[in-house]
Scaffold this active site. Sequence first.
Site, PDB file in Angstrom:
ATOM      1  CD  GLU A  91      47.039  33.174  35.969  1.00  0.00           C
ATOM      2  OE1 GLU A  91      46.464  32.424  35.145  1.00  0.00           O
ATOM      3  OE2 GLU A  91      47.104  34.411  35.830  1.00  0.00           O
TER       4      GLU A  91
ATOM      5  CE  LYS B 235      48.573  36.518  33.011  1.00  0.00           C
ATOM      6  NZ  LYS B 235      47.289  36.041  33.559  1.00  0.00           N
TER       7      LYS B 235
ATOM      8  CB  CYS C 267      47.652  32.388  32.293  1.00  0.00           C
ATOM      9  SG  CYS C 267      46.047  31.772  31.702  1.00  0.00           S
TER      10      CYS C 267
HETATM   11  C1  ACM Z   1      44.607  34.339  32.184  1.00  0.00           C
HETATM   12  O1  ACM Z   1      45.617  34.916  31.780  1.00  0.00           O
HETATM   13  N1  ACM Z   1      44.513  33.875  33.408  1.00  0.00           N
HETATM   14  C2  ACM Z   1      43.464  34.142  31.282  1.00  0.00           C
END
Ligand code: ACM
Length: 271
Positions: free
Chosen positions: A42, A113, A146
């Site tokens: 990420e 995300k 993530c």
């Molecule tokens: C995250 O979602 N980078 C902890």
Amino acid sequence: MSSIIKVGFAQTHPEFGAVEKNLDRARNLWGNRQADLLVLPELFNTGYQFKSLDEARSLSETVPDGRTTRFLVDWARDSGMTIVAGLAERDGEILYNAAVILGPQGFIGKFRKAHIFDSENEFFQPGNLPFTVFDAGFARIGIMICFDWRFPETARTLALQGADLIAHPSNLVLPHCPQAMITRCLENRVYAVTADRVGTEQRIPGESLTFIGQSQAVDPDGNVLIRASGDREEAHVVEIDLARARNKQINGRNDLFADRREDLYRLGGKG
Ligand code: ACM
């Protein structure tokens, strides 16, 4: 086409804000390894801890014509690999914590995300794109980023849509994800490749973030095929057989998807 492919990850240590350096660093770390799929962390091009919305905006890029996506398109074309990598995407005035997927033929798509973690809420809007399975030719690849791991509906949705493998760019700070991904793979009979970063960022006084590394590849039976260290830059490749993810049979009488009790599940909450 063979169902046996090679997948890999590069676990990097980006320098905050040094985009050109971070792009080169990832490519140099990977070197001449060969794989069908490479997963990068990420925000691998910028680092994680933005100090302000203005700073996040100045390091964000449009997709697919921004600098990082073009760099990755070149890399994918030169190497013959498909690459999934995370970056801050700018769409008009709005920023997303996004990942792009591209292959030897060029840009394939992007994911934003869905579950925004903690202080990311100051910079990024929650993703507004459906969970999508991208057909890379050799594999059907779902993407989550993530903290999306913490919501089992994410991996389930991708698996039900036919993902063989989940590419999972990450900047993990909580300790649980590497173990939790074993369950995500087991409960969906999919492969997952989590590409995390290492290092510490303390750009805001009193808010030190240490990233836990431990990038890994996990198979549909929950076996960890390879797991990286918690504190070093590393790159690894493993061979996997996608046929195992396409067979949802657990034994002679149980099929993971056919046995689901949609008549009993109440995923919408109470009522
Ligand atoms: C995250 O979602 N980078 C902890």
